[in-house]
Design a protein around this motif. Structure first.
Motif, PDB file in Angstrom:
ATOM      1  N   VAL A 274       5.632   5.947  11.304  1.00  0.00           N
ATOM      2  CA  VAL A 274       4.574   4.933  11.204  1.00  0.00           C
ATOM      3  C   VAL A 274       3.653   5.262  10.046  1.00  0.00           C
ATOM      4  CG1 VAL A 274       4.632   4.391  13.668  1.00  0.00           C
ATOM      5  CG2 VAL A 274       3.077   6.158  12.843  1.00  0.00           C
ATOM      6  N   LYS A 275       3.061   4.211   9.495  1.00  0.00           N
ATOM      7  CA  LYS A 275       2.077   4.345   8.429  1.00  0.00           C
ATOM      8  C   LYS A 275       0.991   3.295   8.676  1.00  0.00           C
ATOM      9  CE  LYS A 275       3.085   2.804   4.336  1.00  0.00           C
ATOM     10  NZ  LYS A 275       3.684   2.672   2.984  1.00  0.00           N
TER      11      LYS A 275
ATOM     12  N   PHE B  29      -3.312  -2.641  10.349  1.00  0.00           N
ATOM     13  CA  PHE B  29      -1.882  -2.869  10.218  1.00  0.00           C
ATOM     14  C   PHE B  29      -1.154  -1.533  10.348  1.00  0.00           C
ATOM     15  CE2 PHE B  29      -3.510  -6.679   8.297  1.00  0.00           C
ATOM     16  CZ  PHE B  29      -2.582  -7.650   8.646  1.00  0.00           C
ATOM     17  N   VAL B  30      -0.046  -1.555  11.054  1.00  0.00           N
ATOM     18  CA  VAL B  30       0.795  -0.376  11.215  1.00  0.00           C
ATOM     19  C   VAL B  30       2.215  -0.768  10.812  1.00  0.00           C
ATOM     20  CG1 VAL B  30       1.766   1.316  12.801  1.00  0.00           C
ATOM     21  CG2 VAL B  30      -0.619   0.616  13.046  1.00  0.00           C
ATOM     22  N   ILE B  31       2.735  -0.090   9.789  1.00  0.00           N
ATOM     23  CA  ILE B  31       4.114  -0.314   9.365  1.00  0.00           C
ATOM     24  C   ILE B  31       4.989   0.697  10.103  1.00  0.00           C
ATOM     25  CG2 ILE B  31       5.699  -0.400   7.419  1.00  0.00           C
ATOM     26  CD1 ILE B  31       3.292  -0.847   5.606  1.00  0.00           C
ATOM     27  N   CYS B  32       5.957   0.189  10.830  1.00  0.00           N
ATOM     28  CA  CYS B  32       6.874   1.041  11.600  1.00  0.00           C
ATOM     29  C   CYS B  32       8.237   1.033  10.917  1.00  0.00           C
ATOM     30  CB  CYS B  32       7.010   0.535  13.031  1.00  0.00           C
ATOM     31  SG  CYS B  32       5.441   0.403  13.913  1.00  0.00           S
ATOM     32  N   HIS B  33       8.849   2.216  10.871  1.00  0.00           N
ATOM     33  CA  HIS B  33      10.158   2.335  10.218  1.00  0.00           C
ATOM     34  C   HIS B  33      11.093   3.109  11.123  1.00  0.00           C
ATOM     35  CE1 HIS B  33      13.129   4.268   7.424  1.00  0.00           C
ATOM     36  NE2 HIS B  33      13.207   3.022   7.028  1.00  0.00           N
TER      37      HIS B  33
ATOM     38  N   ARG C 195       0.833  -1.205   0.000  1.00  0.00           N
ATOM     39  CA  ARG C 195       0.000   0.000   0.000  1.00  0.00           C
ATOM     40  C   ARG C 195       0.862   1.246   0.000  1.00  0.00           C
ATOM     41  NH1 ARG C 195      -5.384  -0.630   1.778  1.00  0.00           N
ATOM     42  NH2 ARG C 195      -6.135  -2.543   0.787  1.00  0.00           N
ATOM     43  N   GLN C 196       0.474   2.206  -0.806  1.00  0.00           N
ATOM     44  CA  GLN C 196       1.181   3.480  -0.851  1.00  0.00           C
ATOM     45  C   GLN C 196       0.690   4.382   0.277  1.00  0.00           C
ATOM     46  OE1 GLN C 196       3.723   4.104  -3.022  1.00  0.00           O
ATOM     47  NE2 GLN C 196       3.440   1.971  -3.647  1.00  0.00           N
ATOM     48  N   GLY C 197       1.489   5.343   0.657  1.00  0.00           N
ATOM     49  CA  GLY C 197       1.094   6.290   1.695  1.00  0.00           C
ATOM     50  C   GLY C 197       2.313   6.893   2.368  1.00  0.00           C
ATOM     51  N   ARG C 198       2.082   7.987   3.065  1.00  0.00           N
ATOM     52  CA  ARG C 198       3.169   8.687   3.722  1.00  0.00           C
ATOM     53  C   ARG C 198       3.300   8.233   5.170  1.00  0.00           C
ATOM     54  NH1 ARG C 198       3.112  15.052   1.861  1.00  0.00           N
ATOM     55  NH2 ARG C 198       3.351  14.668  -0.397  1.00  0.00           N
TER      56      ARG C 198
END
Length: 570
Positions: A351-352, A362-366, A338-341
């Protein structure tokens, strides 16, 4: 010179006066008579501070050793000295949590004559203090209690009373854990909204695992647990997937639930072959009856199966669970694509949020620092792999196959290796490109619709508190090695370690320092034993400023100067 006492009668009775005097020869009387040099005044109005200043002033005229000998009581003998501060602080917290009362309460039979639990409670506290201050086997712990520590109400102990106390502790563990949690929640005003759970293993240096016995669904031997409906056969110390990299030795599995402040609220033990997929359900069931508010379970990737997630959602509970980025599941692939900022949050993290279904978020952490570290490690691995496979095209098929087998045993290297249809060894650049997209990232799944992405990310990061708990259990409290053979005593040993960790975490929370630093400072406070014609007494050394500061932060009063006095028999 000496101190002379004279008496005078007045309207209120007899008054004693103190004088500094010395004897002079009187030729007329033919004997020595006292001559007063200085009058201190009435004994009941003596200015003791002035006397101290006078003694200190006179002591300056002597060598330091002579001054000490002159001021010390000649009939007083120094016998020994043991550390005092650590057990003093732990004992105050033990009583503040009312664990002494809880032990006495849960130890009473439901019917019949009440029993005196004082001795058992003191032995249990001594064993917990030993885990926190000088972890050792029960034989060595009994020696430590007798000779190397001051335990209030327990001057000495043998090995067998320690074992009897542990056997009793195993019998009342469930009731004791529940009541201790209630006291901790009241004392610390715990709001248990996030409850972190994780497991570890500890191994035993045995030649053979335990013989299988019939067990209930909780892993306890039949007759020990409340539910005998689903029985299986298994030993306790058996082979399993070790988290200590000792798959060659029998082990047990240990689970621990911890609050967001790092306070351990409960511990569990299972046979060494118990899987993370199953133990979480027992944990949730047993925590259900505790006086808790809504709980969000925070666990790592070992508990992420669909069945476990559905079980954790039952009731008014939710979860935050780590997902395996390389699992290959459709949901994970959809979330990562998924795209997003990203949104910047605290503690070097972005986080996204991605919504895939109605029940899960779902939370993508970087983490940029982790991304740089991942890239550096991958570069080193690929460079090393290139060196290994260089010029392998000239090798025979057998030699290449042999090298391929060696690399296959190293997951980090094997990830970036591919084999051509002709059997040649090459670097997998497509895999490197895929891994670059995962640098510094981890994926979380949450079922709570109200938590923000930031709270989910920071909540999961606090799972490190459990990992710190395991680290302290194994390094500071010395969970391993376990010297016990009987299952009941192994379980009791784990409970003793949990109680020690609980007291340690409270000290760290309230003082803002580590237990290692606090213990080092507290153990410098000693209790010295002195004996003389009048009897024996123990006196505590003076408090230093760091020691006073620690006691003030914990709200613990300063110890009495003389803590024990035993008059000599007449």
């Amino acid at each position: 010179m000496y101190v002379k006492t004279t008496k005078r009668e007045n309207k209120s009775g007899t008054v004693r006066y103190l004088h500094l005097a010395h004897n002079e020869w009187d030729p007329a009387k033919g004997r020595a008579v006292p001559k007063v040099l200085f009058t201190f005044g009435r004994e009941d109005q003596l200015d003791r501070e002035a006397v101290k200043r006078l003694v200190a002033s006179l002591s300056k005229l002597l060598e330091p050793g002579d001054a000490l000998a002159a001021t010390a009581a000649s009939d007083l003998e120094f016998v020994s000295s043991v550390p005092f501060g650590g057990t003093y602080v732990l004992d105050h917290l033990w009583r503040r949590l009312r664990i002494d009362q809880i032990v006495s309460r849960v130890g009473q039979p439901k019917r019949g004559r009440r029993r005196d639990m004082t001795a058992t409670e003191r032995v249990l506290f001594a064993l917990v203090a030993n885990r926190a201050l000088a972890p050792s086997s029960k034989l060595a712990a009994a020696d430590w209690i007798t000779y190397d520590a001051h335990i209030d109400g327990l001057a000495e102990i043998g090995e067998q009373p320690c074992y009897r106390a542990m056997d009793w502790l195993h019998e009342v563990t469930d009731d004791l854990e529940t009541e201790v949690f209630d006291e901790v929640a009241t004392l610390l005003n715990l709001e248990v909204d996030l409850l972190f759970f994780d497991t570890t293993s500890t191994y035993f240096e045995l030649e053979e695992p335990d013989e299988p016995v019939t067990r209930d669904d909780t892993g306890r031997r039949l007759g020990d647990g409340p539910d005998d409906s689903e029985a299986t056969k298994s030993g306790f110390r058996v082979y399993g997937k070790s988290k200590d990299s000792r798959d060659d030795l029998p082990q047990i599995v240990i689970g621990m639930a911890v609050t967001r402040d790092g306070i351990p609220v409960r511990c569990w033990c299972w046979p060494g072959n118990a899987s993370d997929q199953k133990v979480i359900r027992q944990v949730k069931d047993e925590m259900r009856d505790w006086t808790l508010s809504k709980i969000v379970w925070v666990t790592d990737r070992g508990f992420s199966s669909e069945e476990n997630r559905r079980y954790l959602r039952q009731g008014d509970h939710a979860y935050i669970i780590g997902e395996k980025l390389r699992s290959g599941s459709p949901e994970v692939k959809a979330a990562l694509s998924r795209q997003g900022r990203y949104t910047e949050i605290a503690e070097n993290m972005r986080v996204k949020e991605v919504r895939i279904s109605d029940t899960d978020r779902f939370v993508i952490c970087h983490n940029p620092e982790s991304a740089m570290r991942d890239q550096h490690m991958r570069t080193q691995l690929v460079t090393y792999l290139q060196e290994l496979i260089a010029d392998t095209d000239k090798l025979s098929d057998f030699k290449r196959g042999e090298l391929r087998g060696k690399i296959a045993d190293k997951p980090g290297l094997n990830r970036y290796l591919r084999t051509t249809p002709a059997g040649k060894l090459r670097i997998d650049h497509a895999k490197i490109k895929t891994e670059e997209n995962l640098d510094g990232k981890y994926l979380l799944r949450c079922s709570d619709p109200h938590l923000s992405a930031e709270d989910i990310a920071l909540g999961y990061k606090q799972l490190l508190e459990v990992e710190r708990g395991w680290r302290d259990m194994k390094q500071i409290i010395d969970l391993r090695p376990v010297y016990h053979r009987l299952e009941e005593r192994i379980r009791a040993h784990v409970i003793l370690c949990w109680l020690a960790l609980l007291l340690i975490r409270i000290i760290e929370t309230q003082t803002g320092t580590t237990w290692t630093q606090a213990r080092r400072e507290l153990q410098r406070l000693h209790a010295g034993t002195f004996t003389g014609p009048s009897g024996t007494f123990q006196q505590v050394t003076g408090l230093t400023k760091p020691q006073r500061d620690l006691l003030a932060k914990l709200g613990i009063p300063h110890p009495k100067q003389v803590i024990d006095l035993q008059p000599a028999p007449r």
